[in-house]
Enzyme design. Structure first.
Site, mmCIF file in Angstrom:
data_model
loop_
_atom_site.group_PDB
_atom_site.id
_atom_site.type_symbol
_atom_site.label_atom_id
_atom_site.label_comp_id
_atom_site.label_asym_id
_atom_site.label_seq_id
_atom_site.Cartn_x
_atom_site.Cartn_y
_atom_site.Cartn_z
ATOM 1 N N LYS A 291 -101.067 -81.112 78.770
ATOM 2 C CA LYS A 291 -100.474 -82.275 78.977
ATOM 3 C C LYS A 291 -101.156 -82.923 78.137
ATOM 4 O O LYS A 291 -101.870 -83.194 78.198
ATOM 5 C CB LYS A 291 -100.021 -81.813 80.030
ATOM 6 C CG LYS A 291 -98.947 -82.131 80.553
ATOM 7 C CD LYS A 291 -98.252 -82.832 82.063
ATOM 8 C CE LYS A 291 -97.239 -83.581 82.537
ATOM 9 N NZ LYS A 291 -96.940 -83.010 83.934
ATOM 10 N N GLU A 380 -89.280 -77.506 98.244
ATOM 11 C CA GLU A 380 -88.958 -79.020 99.339
ATOM 12 C C GLU A 380 -88.665 -77.749 100.492
ATOM 13 O O GLU A 380 -88.440 -78.548 101.420
ATOM 14 C CB GLU A 380 -88.071 -79.219 98.867
ATOM 15 C CG GLU A 380 -88.374 -80.490 98.074
ATOM 16 C CD GLU A 380 -88.836 -79.750 96.772
ATOM 17 O OE1 GLU A 380 -88.364 -78.864 96.220
ATOM 18 O OE2 GLU A 380 -89.146 -80.797 95.686
ATOM 19 N N ARG A 408 -82.814 -79.601 98.210
ATOM 20 C CA ARG A 408 -82.561 -78.922 98.317
ATOM 21 C C ARG A 408 -83.047 -78.130 100.139
ATOM 22 O O ARG A 408 -82.868 -76.989 99.879
ATOM 23 C CB ARG A 408 -83.802 -79.164 97.279
ATOM 24 C CG ARG A 408 -83.700 -77.034 97.043
ATOM 25 C CD ARG A 408 -84.406 -77.684 95.826
ATOM 26 N NE ARG A 408 -84.203 -77.397 94.851
ATOM 27 C CZ ARG A 408 -84.524 -77.852 92.988
ATOM 28 N NH1 ARG A 408 -85.084 -76.778 93.146
ATOM 29 N NH2 ARG A 408 -83.714 -77.335 92.317
HETATM 30 C C1 LIG Z 1 -86.985 -80.169 93.455
HETATM 31 C C2 LIG Z 1 -88.341 -80.756 92.833
HETATM 32 N N1 LIG Z 1 -88.818 -81.061 93.102
HETATM 33 C C3 LIG Z 1 -89.968 -82.586 92.696
HETATM 34 C C4 LIG Z 1 -89.275 -82.565 91.512
HETATM 35 C C5 LIG Z 1 -90.710 -83.787 90.967
HETATM 36 N N2 LIG Z 1 -90.893 -83.464 89.355
HETATM 37 C C6 LIG Z 1 -90.699 -83.410 87.908
HETATM 38 S S1 LIG Z 1 -91.786 -83.011 87.266
HETATM 39 C C7 LIG Z 1 -92.860 -82.311 88.103
HETATM 40 C C8 LIG Z 1 -94.191 -81.519 87.906
HETATM 41 C C9 LIG Z 1 -93.636 -79.854 86.957
HETATM 42 O O1 LIG Z 1 -94.382 -79.516 86.237
HETATM 43 P P1 LIG Z 1 -94.923 -78.410 85.648
HETATM 44 O O2 LIG Z 1 -93.432 -77.977 86.003
HETATM 45 O O3 LIG Z 1 -95.647 -77.802 85.562
HETATM 46 O O4 LIG Z 1 -94.308 -79.083 83.719
HETATM 47 P P2 LIG Z 1 -95.189 -80.327 83.522
HETATM 48 O O5 LIG Z 1 -94.804 -81.060 83.553
HETATM 49 O O6 LIG Z 1 -96.285 -79.427 83.875
HETATM 50 O O7 LIG Z 1 -94.745 -79.963 82.133
HETATM 51 C C10 LIG Z 1 -92.452 -82.175 89.670
HETATM 52 C C11 LIG Z 1 -93.039 -82.113 90.778
HETATM 53 C C12 LIG Z 1 -88.180 -82.173 90.250
HETATM 54 N N3 LIG Z 1 -88.143 -83.287 89.472
HETATM 55 N N4 LIG Z 1 -86.816 -81.824 91.466
#
Ligand SMILES: Cc1ncc(C[n+]2csc(CCOP(=O)(O)OP(=O)(O)O)c2C)c(N)n1
Length: 649
Positions: A291, A380, A408
């Site tokens: 990242k 969630e 959700r």
């Molecule tokens: C249902 C939901 N919960 C929480 C989030 C907040 N959120 C946005 S990006 C993220 C992290 C995602 O991690 P990953 O899938 O590994 O992608 P990366 O950012 O590492 O590329 C979170 C928790 C969200 N977008 N949707």
């Protein structure tokens, strides 16, 4: 608000859509990735937005659009915060400087924005189900050629929904490729057993041997061209038994597992994707990425650089607004510090967050009391039921979930918490219009969807002190489910850390007395009403103002007082008008046979796009100016006709 365009590098400049990219030679792709990465850095540093995630998938993005025939082939990004490179390559480079800005393009893929955005996103873990749906639809239509690709992060993979998609996808004979973008990060470091499993298979000797075998075979496949399928099946038998010895989770779910591979080697990715294109059925390609790749500071502090705001791209210094006097804190930080104070006083209190420790500031408790604060992953539903389980044992969980992500976990709130009247405290961060993230992230509905649930207390503080006092009150013995919602951003009190005082549940307060019109507010917009009343007083208009604090139970004694005294009521909420706070007040009026004119200000029955919060409050019509206009309008009508009819707007 800054809106700066930047110059693209020479190759990127020629790419308007992926078809242009596909005209290039493979040996030019590395340069394209360098230019694309630089373009993202140039724009995000001056316009803001998500950063690290898009940098981490630059090579993957270029390889996917190079190999697959987008937009015919369906490419589904999970969450979509990493899709900036995709947007830039798919016809939106010229408008990318308007990303997330009011009236500009969205920060997430959006079907209405581009035919290349096959599925609208913002919330996580939807990509596998959506791409599977598309793949099955193609099969039903007899289209065997079309490819369907879901790109999902290791964080998003922790959600139940992702597993539901895998479970179904494994038994559907469809053209589905899942790309697992494994960077060991969610917004904060990824958590849980899956993360450890992915690390295990990445580092395991057996795996790497098997992987080499697979790639050797795939080399053969490429050479054999049209016979690839038959050969792949032969190869599969041999390789699978080796894989199964290791008991590969994805293979157990009937996905063919490939990888792990280096997600930053664009040419290798192109080769692998070309090979996988020839293999039918559900497949998963495990890619390892970093990242923030290519911007050193973002690689080092990945949480901070998830969405850093504006920064100097040369020095990496993040731009902080210059302020002359001390500023009020963010509501989320008031939550973070207050839960620690409460937990120090009461050892039953625990904190729960689904993957948002830094987003909701539970990280303060995780640091102070690591054993009593839980990041459960992007989950969630689990966060709510896990909290319910703890509550059955006498613990007092504060379950902090952004309002929009709480959508959700609705059934878990209804079935697991409220029906059993369990003492779980829900702190809903980002309640109301969330700003630049837009409609996927606006917390528009919680007041409406919680107030219809029996046993629920639904509250919203007008300032920091009220938030602290509501949190304190919610911990008292004998409580059931208790929700406290507050907005994104700062409160209004610099000196906020006052001693706790209990608030009687269902008790509102009079902020100022007045004449003719009563303004009833819930939560932070009460401050808009204070501003409006101050300004209206200069015009000789004196509406009364009440901060109701609770949507449920309503302060019926106070409402009887208000409806006995006033014939004009204005309700103000940072939530949907349909079924929300104003509706609750209107229902009270009907149930108790009062007749008054009620004007309901809040979020109208339509999707509100992205922009700064104050721009959106203005658009929806519940900021101070809108409240003043509503009061003046009533006053003018009053002057014009004495006997105005009863109405609800
Ligand atoms: C249902 C939901 N919960 C929480 C989030 C907040 N959120 C946005 S990006 C993220 C992290 C995602 O991690 P990953 O899938 O590994 O992608 P990366 O950012 O590492 O590329 C979170 C928790 C969200 N977008 N949707």
């Amino acid at each position: 608000m800054p809106m700066q365009q930047v110059q693209a590098g020479p190759l990127l400049d020629k790419i308007r859509i992926p078809a242009d990219l596909r005209k290039l030679n493979e040996d030019q792709l590395k340069q394209v990735t360098d230019e694309l990465r630089q373009y993202i850095i140039d724009i995000v540093s001056v316009n803001g937005g998500h950063f690290g995630a898009s940098l981490g998938v630059v090579e993957m993005t270029v390889a996917l659009h190079y190999v697959f025939n987008t937009p015919v082939d369906q490419l589904v990004w999970d969450v979509g915060h990493q899709a900036y490179g995709h947007k830039i390559l798919t016809g939106r480079r010229d408008v990318f400087h308007t990303n997330r800005i009011y009236k500009g393009i969205s920060g997430f893929p959006k079907r209405s924005e581009s035919e290349y955005d096959s599925f609208g996103v913002g919330h996580s873990s939807t990509s596998i189900s959506a791409a599977l749906g598309m793949a099955v639809a193609s099969r039903l239509k007899g289209d065997k050629k079309r490819q369907h690709i879901a790109v999902i992060g290791d964080g998003a993979m922790t959600a139940g929904l992702a597993f539901e998609g895998l479970n179904h996808g494994g038994v559907e004979d469809s053209n589905l490729l899942v790309i697992l973008n494994d960077n060991c990060m969610s917004i904060d470091p990824n958590v849980g057993a899956l993360k450890e499993y992915l690390t295990d298979i990445t580092t395991s000797g057996t795996y790497n041997r098997v992987k080499d075998e697979v790639w050797k075979m795939l080399g053969v496949i490429s050479k054999f061209g049209p016979n690839a399928q038959a050969i792949a099946q032969k190869v599969e038998g041999a390789v699978k038994s080796a894989l199964l010895k290791q008991s590969n989770m994805f293979e157990s779910l009937k996905f063919r597992y490939f990888g792990p591979i280096d997600g930053h080697d664009v040419n290798h990715m192109v080769k692998v994707l070309n090979d996988l294109k020839k293999i039918p059925g559900p497949k998963i390609l495990h890619c390892l990425t970093v990242k923030g790749k290519g911007y050193e500071l973002a690689e080092k502090d990945q949480t901070k650089w998830h969405a850093p705001g504006l920064f100097d791209k040369i020095t990496g210094e993040i731009v902080k607004p210059v302020v002359e006097k001390p500023q009020p804190p963010k509501y989320q930080d008031v939550f973070g510090h207050t839960i620690v104070e409460l937990a120090e006083m009461n050892n039953k209190i625990v904190g729960v967050t689904p993957a948002m420790p830094s987003g909701c500031s539970l990280n303060i408790m995780m640091k102070a009391m690591p054993h009593r604060a839980f990041d459960v992953g992007i989950a969630e539903q689990h966060a709510v039921t896990f909290s319910a389980g703890m509550a059955t044992q006498g613990m007092i969980p504060f379950c902090n979930i952004y309002s929009s992500f709480m959508q959700r976990a609705y059934d878990q709130v209804v079935h697991d918490v409220a029906l059993q009247n369990l003492h779980v405290i829900f702190c809903l961060d980002r309640g109301g219009l969330a700003g630049a993230d837009g409609p996927t992230h606006h917390g528009a509905f919680d007041l409406a969807f919680f107030r219809c649930i029996p046993n629920m207390v639904v509250s919203a503080p007008m300032n920091e002190q009220e938030l602290r006092n509501l949190m304190y009150t919610a911990t008292h013995p004998g409580m059931g489910p208790f929700s406290i919602r507050y907005p994104r951003g700062n409160g209004v009190m610099v000196d906020w850390k006052k001693p706790f005082e209990a608030i009687p549940v269902g008790k509102g307060r009079k902020i100022r007395g007045g004449e003719k019109v009563a303004i009833l507010t819930i939560g932070h917009p009460g401050n808009f009403a204070v501003e409006a009343c101050d300004k209206l007083a200069e015009e000789g208009l004196y509406p009364a103002h009440y901060d109701m604090r609770f949507v449920k139970p309503l302060d019926t004694a106070l409402l009887h007082e208000i409806f006995s005294e006033f014939k004009h009521i204005i309700t103000v909420e940072d939530g949907c008008i349909q079924g929300g706070f104003g509706s609750a007040v209107a229902e009270f009026m009907i149930d108790h046979h009062y007749s008054a004119q009620i004007t309901r200000l809040g979020i109208p029955d339509q999707w509100i796009e992205h922009g700064e919060q104050k721009e959106l409050y203005r658009e929806c019509g519940f900021d101070a100016q809108a409240i003043m206009e509503a009061v003046r309008e009533i006053q003018n009508v009053e002057l014009g006709m004495q006997n105005s009819p009863v109405s609800i707007r």
